[in-house]
Each structure stands twice: as structure tokens, then as C-alpha cells.
Design a protein around this motif. Structure first.
Motif, mmCIF file in Angstrom:
data_model
loop_
_atom_site.group_PDB
_atom_site.id
_atom_site.type_symbol
_atom_site.label_atom_id
_atom_site.label_comp_id
_atom_site.label_asym_id
_atom_site.label_seq_id
_atom_site.Cartn_x
_atom_site.Cartn_y
_atom_site.Cartn_z
ATOM 1 N N LYS A 1 92.823 51.696 -7.524
ATOM 2 C CA LYS A 1 92.118 52.763 -6.817
ATOM 3 C C LYS A 1 91.586 52.275 -5.471
ATOM 4 O O LYS A 1 91.724 52.962 -4.448
ATOM 5 C CB LYS A 1 90.964 53.293 -7.679
ATOM 6 C CG LYS A 1 90.171 54.414 -7.015
ATOM 7 C CD LYS A 1 89.180 55.055 -7.974
ATOM 8 C CE LYS A 1 88.025 54.154 -8.266
ATOM 9 N NZ LYS A 1 86.953 54.854 -9.039
ATOM 10 N N GLN B 1 94.515 51.781 -2.971
ATOM 11 C CA GLN B 1 95.002 53.056 -2.428
ATOM 12 C C GLN B 1 94.033 53.637 -1.402
ATOM 13 O O GLN B 1 94.451 54.233 -0.408
ATOM 14 C CB GLN B 1 95.239 54.040 -3.568
ATOM 15 C CG GLN B 1 96.434 53.677 -4.440
ATOM 16 C CD GLN B 1 96.537 54.527 -5.701
ATOM 17 O OE1 GLN B 1 95.605 55.263 -6.047
ATOM 18 N NE2 GLN B 1 97.660 54.429 -6.404
ATOM 19 N N HIS B 2 92.749 53.439 -1.621
ATOM 20 C CA HIS B 2 91.738 53.975 -0.703
ATOM 21 C C HIS B 2 91.859 53.337 0.685
ATOM 22 O O HIS B 2 91.676 54.016 1.706
ATOM 23 C CB HIS B 2 90.342 53.727 -1.277
ATOM 24 C CG HIS B 2 89.236 54.254 -0.426
ATOM 25 N ND1 HIS B 2 88.804 55.570 -0.483
ATOM 26 C CD2 HIS B 2 88.472 53.662 0.535
ATOM 27 C CE1 HIS B 2 87.821 55.751 0.385
ATOM 28 N NE2 HIS B 2 87.603 54.605 1.020
#
Length: 458
Positions: free
Chosen positions: A394, A397-398
Motif C-alpha cells: 500500500k 503504491q501511494h
């Protein structure tokens, strides 16, 4: 008969007494080590834990029954086992391996072992520990030797002390006060040995000095902020020039400046890298991926070769041997030295820092302040997260659209123009570990640290 031994970890052996580790298991480890490594002579040492004597006796019996000669160096730190394994000789031959009985900074109802082969090469995972585990579990050992091995007690204190002094110029040391906190672990006797041979103008202020397996002042782990107060207080009370604290088996040392400030191990890595590069121009320096910019800046600035390795002693030592690196450092306060068989030592670093202070005429704060301002860092922050791999994905991807570089040497490292971070999963717990640093921008480092923590808490 086969049972599962949960005390075998990725790099060593650690477990709660007696359900995960006991004298039966210790004996089986001795037999399995002998069958797997096939040594003729092995160094054995132990820390100050209440169960270390009985575990060492059982381990030694396992080795002796297999026909292995055991050279027992008694109460010691892990690095003394390393030293004896590569330096002690019997009949002109060095040892074939070494085993240290210790649980370092684990709770007092734990114990464990650290294993090496000849020349103190690490034994972990695929390099032999899994094979030893399988043998210990199956109990399918070779028949006992026709001639039982010999148990020989040896004293390495004089040769070990002299080896430590080789890293510094004793004649240039100046008068100073040093607070030393052994944490009731195993470091005290080495401090006493060094005190006897260092100039009398160096005054040692000793706290929690006596070995005590009951740990009356808490488990010796200076990485925990609550365990630093006694060292800080002693520095203030005695107006000391520096403070040093160790974990239980003193393979890590932690430094405090003259103000009582705890110095992150990251900045000590840069300091020692500089010291070695001035002595060995162009040498290779190995570092871990968690915090890197300060180390790389120092090493490249002195025309050295910075080499990144995965975190962990087995990986660092292997890479150092491959590159013939003179020094390797991890921000966790593990420092490795080519002349110490590429092993980690908790004694050599503070001696080198003393030498640097005396030669430069600078206080420890002056040696690190500029680097801390140039590359402010968060220090390692732990978060308990059940789905740790998903959390890393996560975060990746951020930030991926804006990252200048992404690296997976150890967890997730991402670099941007003025800041970078490393986020990695614990090998043993449902934790992620975060480190953030910036280029001369404390506010940015703090803001990005909070930003990533907020992402992890979602």
C-alpha cells in the motif's frame, strides 16, 4: 522420534526456558553440530543468565560424546567466542567452530545460542543452521565416538585485550571521564581488563557493572529509551566526556555524548567509516539499507566504495568477505571489522571513537552534530500490523508515481529528491519497521514520517 524445535530462528537459537530450550535440547544441539560441521575442536562460552551454566554443560556433553574437544572460555561476550574461534590455537591449529550460549537482550526467562564454524564464519539458515535443526529434531546422530572428546578450560583474556588495543593508538589518548554501563551483563570484565592497560588518566565510572542474571536494573537493551536514563544521569553527575552502554552479550554498544544525548547508531556508522577510510584510502564499506545517505555521502566524499547489503549479520559478513570490506555497520549498533574476522564487536567501536575524539580534539557531539543536521533521521519506528506485506504494498503504491528510485534489497526503500524511507517486515513478529531521513530538512523528515505512519494506521 522427531519433534519440532521452535527455538531455531533465522540466524541463531533462542527460546523460553524450559519449554522451548532446555538441557535435553542443548545436548541434542551439541550432537547435531558435531555431525553437521564435523569439527575436531570447538570454542564454547556463555553469558550471565541463570540457565547458561547448565545449558553450556549439556551442549558440551553433546559435543564431547561425539568425540569433539571442547575449549571452554567461561563467562564471556559473544565476540570473545568469535575471537577465540579465529585466534586461539591448540597444537598450532585454530578452532573448527564456536558456540556462544546467550539470549542477549531477550527477557530473562529466555536463553539461546549463536553458532559459527571455522574462522568465525556464521552458521545460519541455509548455511548450516537448518541442517543442525533437522538433526536435533530427528535425533538420528552418528554413534558416540570411541574416544570421548576432552574438556579444556582456557583463558583468552590477555590475547583478546591486546587484540582490541591494536585498533587504536594508546599513546595519543588523553585524560577523560567515561561512563560505562554493562547493564549487569557480561561486559564488565572486559572493561576491567582494558582499564588495567589504558592510561590512568582515563577514568571509568562504572554503573550496573557486576554480572547478574536476575537483571536487577532491567534487561540490558539500551535501544529501549527507558533503559538509557541511568547512563544519562551518570554522565550529568560526573560531568563525563562520553557514555557507553551494552546489551547483555555486548555484541552491540551504544554511545551517549557529553550532554547525555543518545547518539543513533546510524551516525556512528558514518564516523567509523570515515576513520577507516583515512587509514585505508579507497576501501569498501558495507552498510544496511535502512538509513544510507549520511554513510554514502561520507564514503564517496573520501573516495571509498559504499556497498549496500541486506540487513542481518550473516548477510553483512558474507558481503564483507566478498568485497574484502574493511568495515561494515548497521544502524542497529552492530559494527563489523575485517581484522576481527569480519565479525561484530561491541568493544572496538567505542575504542575507535575515543581515539577519534583524542586525535581531533573534538567532543562526541561535535563529531556528529554536523552530520545529524545534514541528514536528520527518524530512528527506527515499529508498528504492529497483522498484514505487514500488504501494508508495504500500500505504501509503495501511494508513493510510486513520485519516487526517483525504488529498491527491494531489504523490505521497501524509496528515494525522492530531498527524502527517503525504508519500510521492512520483522522476521519474527507481526511488525513493520520504518526509517525516514531527509537532506538537511528536519521538518520534512518529521512530516513524511507522520505521513507514512498515518498510511499504515488506515
Amino acid at each position: 522420534m522427531t519433534d519440532s524445535l521452535t527455538c531455531f530462528k533465522a540466524y541463531d537459537i533462542r527460546g523460553r526456558i524450559p519449554d522451548e530450550l532446555n538441557i535435553d535440547i542443548a545436548y541434542r544441539i551439541g550432537r547435531a553440530y558435531a555431525d553437521s560441521i564435523k569439527p575436531q575442536s570447538v570454542i564454547v562460552g556463555r553469558d550471565i543468565r541463570l540457565t547458561s551454566d547448565e545449558l553450556t554443560a549439556a551442549l558440551s556433553n553433546g559435543l564431547l560424546d561425539a568425540g569433539v574437544d571442547v575449549y571452554d572460555i567461561g563467562l564471556c561476550g559473544t565476540e570473545e567466542v568469535y575471537f577465540a574461534t579465529f585466534a586461539y590455537q591448540a597444537q598450532g591449529q585454530t578452532m573448527d567452530g564456536g558456540i556462544m550460549v546467550t539470549a542477549s537482550h531477550n527477557p530473562k526467562d529466555y536463553n539461546g545460542m549463536k553458532l559459527v564454524r571455522e574462522q568465525s564464519r556464521p552458521i545460519s539458515g541455509d548455511s548450516g543452521l537448518n541442517a543442525i535443526k533437522a538433526l536435533a529434531e530427528s535425533r538420528r546422530f552418528s554413534p558416540p565416538a570411541c574416544e570421548r572428546g576432552r574438556l579444556i578450560h582456557v583463558d583468552i583474556s590477555a590475547s583478546y585485550t591486546q587484540h582490541l588495543l591494536q585498533y587504536i593508538n594508546v599513546s595519543t589518548l588523553k585524560a577523560m571521564k567515561i561512563v560505562v554501563n554493562a547493564g549487569n551483563g557480561a561486559a564488565g570484565h572486559v572493561i576491567d581488563q582494558l582499564e588495567a592497560v589504558l592510561p590512568k588518566s582515563i577514568k571509568f565510572i562504572k554503573i550496573h557493572h557486576e554480572p547478574n542474571g536476575h537483571f536487577p536494573n532491567g534487561i540490558p537493551n539500551p535501544l529501549l529509551p527507558e533503559n538509557r536514563h541511568s547512563t544519562m544521569a551518570a554522565i550529568a553527575e560526573h560531568h563525563a566526556d562520553i557514555g557507553i552502554a551494552w546489551d547483555g552479550d555486548f555484541d552491540r554498544c551504544f554511545l551517549f555524548d557529553e550532554t547525555g544525548r543518545f547518539i543513533e547508531g546510524y551516525y556512528i556508522v558514518g564516523l567509523l567509516a570515515e576513520a577507516f577510510l583515512r587509514q585505508y584510502p579507497g576501501a569498501s564499506i558495507v552498510h544496511d539499507p535502512r538509513l544510507t545517505w549520511n554513510t554514502v555521502d561520507i564514503v564517496t566524499g573520501l573516495n571509498g566504495q559504499p556497498i549496500q547489503s541486506k540487513t542481518g549479520h550473516a548477510f553483512i559478513k558474507e558481503r564483507m568477505r566478498l568485497e574484502d570490506a574493511v568495515y561494515g555497520g548497521e544502524m542497529s549498533a552492530h559494527h563489523y571489522f575485517r581484522d576481527f574476522a569480519y565479525c561484530d564487536s561491541g568493544m572496538i567501536p567505542w575504542l575507535l571513537v575515543l581515539d577519534l575524539m583524542c586525535r581531533s580534539g573534538k567532543k562526541l557531539s561535535q563529531l556528529v552534530d554536523e552530520r545529524m543536521q545534514l541528514f536528520p533521521a527518524s530512528g527506527e519506528i515499529n508498528r504492529t500490523i497483522a498484514q505487514s506485506s500488504a501494508a508495504l504494498k500500500k505504501v509503495e503504491q501511494h508513493y510510486q508515481a513520485h519516487a526517483l528510485a525504488t529498491d527491494f534489497t531489504d523490505g521497501l526503500s524509496m528515494e525522492f529528491t530531498d527524502w527517503r524511507f525504508n519500510l521492512r517486515c520483522s522476521n519474527t513478529e507481526p511488525l513493520v519497521r520504518l526509517n525516514v531521513e531527509s537532506r538537511a530538512n528536519q521538518a520534512l523528515m518529521l512530516a513524511k514520517t507522520e505521513e507514512i505512519l498515518a498510511l499504515l494506521d488506515e
